[in-house]
Design an enzyme around this catalytic site. Structure first.
Site, mmCIF file in Angstrom:
data_model
loop_
_atom_site.group_PDB
_atom_site.id
_atom_site.type_symbol
_atom_site.label_atom_id
_atom_site.label_comp_id
_atom_site.label_asym_id
_atom_site.label_seq_id
_atom_site.Cartn_x
_atom_site.Cartn_y
_atom_site.Cartn_z
ATOM 1 N N CYS A 121 -10.665 8.764 -5.691
ATOM 2 C CA CYS A 121 -10.093 9.083 -4.427
ATOM 3 C C CYS A 121 -8.621 9.598 -4.833
ATOM 4 C CB CYS A 121 -10.094 7.753 -3.680
ATOM 5 S SG CYS A 121 -9.879 7.911 -2.000
ATOM 6 N N ASP A 150 -13.658 -14.790 4.776
ATOM 7 C CA ASP A 150 -13.037 -15.702 3.742
ATOM 8 C C ASP A 150 -12.086 -16.428 4.719
ATOM 9 O OD1 ASP A 150 -11.483 -16.523 1.520
ATOM 10 O OD2 ASP A 150 -9.732 -15.874 2.436
#
EC number: 4.6.1.17
Length: 160
Positions: free
Chosen positions: A75, A125
């Site tokens: 990327c 999370d």
């Protein structure tokens, strides 16, 4: 036990974009995390044990967008002009939206997708203690539908 089949990876390289012109580029990605009704209520009421799940996910998504080239090897590093992170509650899920905008030679889809992925993982999370069943498993919790919903490639920026 899960078995893996080896797939030859051939070669990997960044695409040469140096001859392309700078243009305004924008991408919006989305994805959903499915949660228990009580967990959704805790998020809505701001009583999640770890703190404000959506505020934390918003910051995490913003950081993820900015760090995308560091975690996705091919990327390109781009100059980000804007990052917008938003959430919508649906029937049994929270949907995350990330809009990334840049002026450059390559698109911002990977940045938007990375932002959504990290936003959803952060929510997981933040609420995982509430999502586990008596055996420590996640029977309801799942992330689905991460995708690009809009991509724009605009005009060349005006000369200063």
């Amino acid at each position: 036990m899960v078995e893996f089949t080896h797939i030859s990876d051939g070669r990997a390289q960044m695409v040469d974009i140096s001859a392309k012109s700078d243009v305004v580029r924008e991408a919006v990605a989305t994805g959903k995390i499915y949660l228990r009704p009580a967990t959704l209520a805790a998020i809505r009421e701001g009583i999640v044990v770890k703190g404000n799940a959506l505020a934390t996910a918003r910051v995490a998504a913003t950081l993820a967008v900015k760090e995308t080239p560091r975690i996705i090897p091919m990327c390109h590093t781009i100059q980000l002009g804007a990052i917008v992170v938003d959430f919508k509650e649906g029937d049994g899920f929270i949907e995350a939206f990330v809009r990334a905008k840049s002026t450059g030679k390559t698109g911002v889809e990977m940045e938007a997708l990375t932002g959504v992925s990290v936003a959803l993982l952060t929510i997981w999370d933040m609420v995982k203690s509430a999502e586990k069943d008596e055996n420590g498993q996640y029977p309801v919790t799942r992330i689905e539908g991460i995708r690009v919903v809009e991509k724009k490639k605009g005009t060349t920026p005006a000369a200063a």
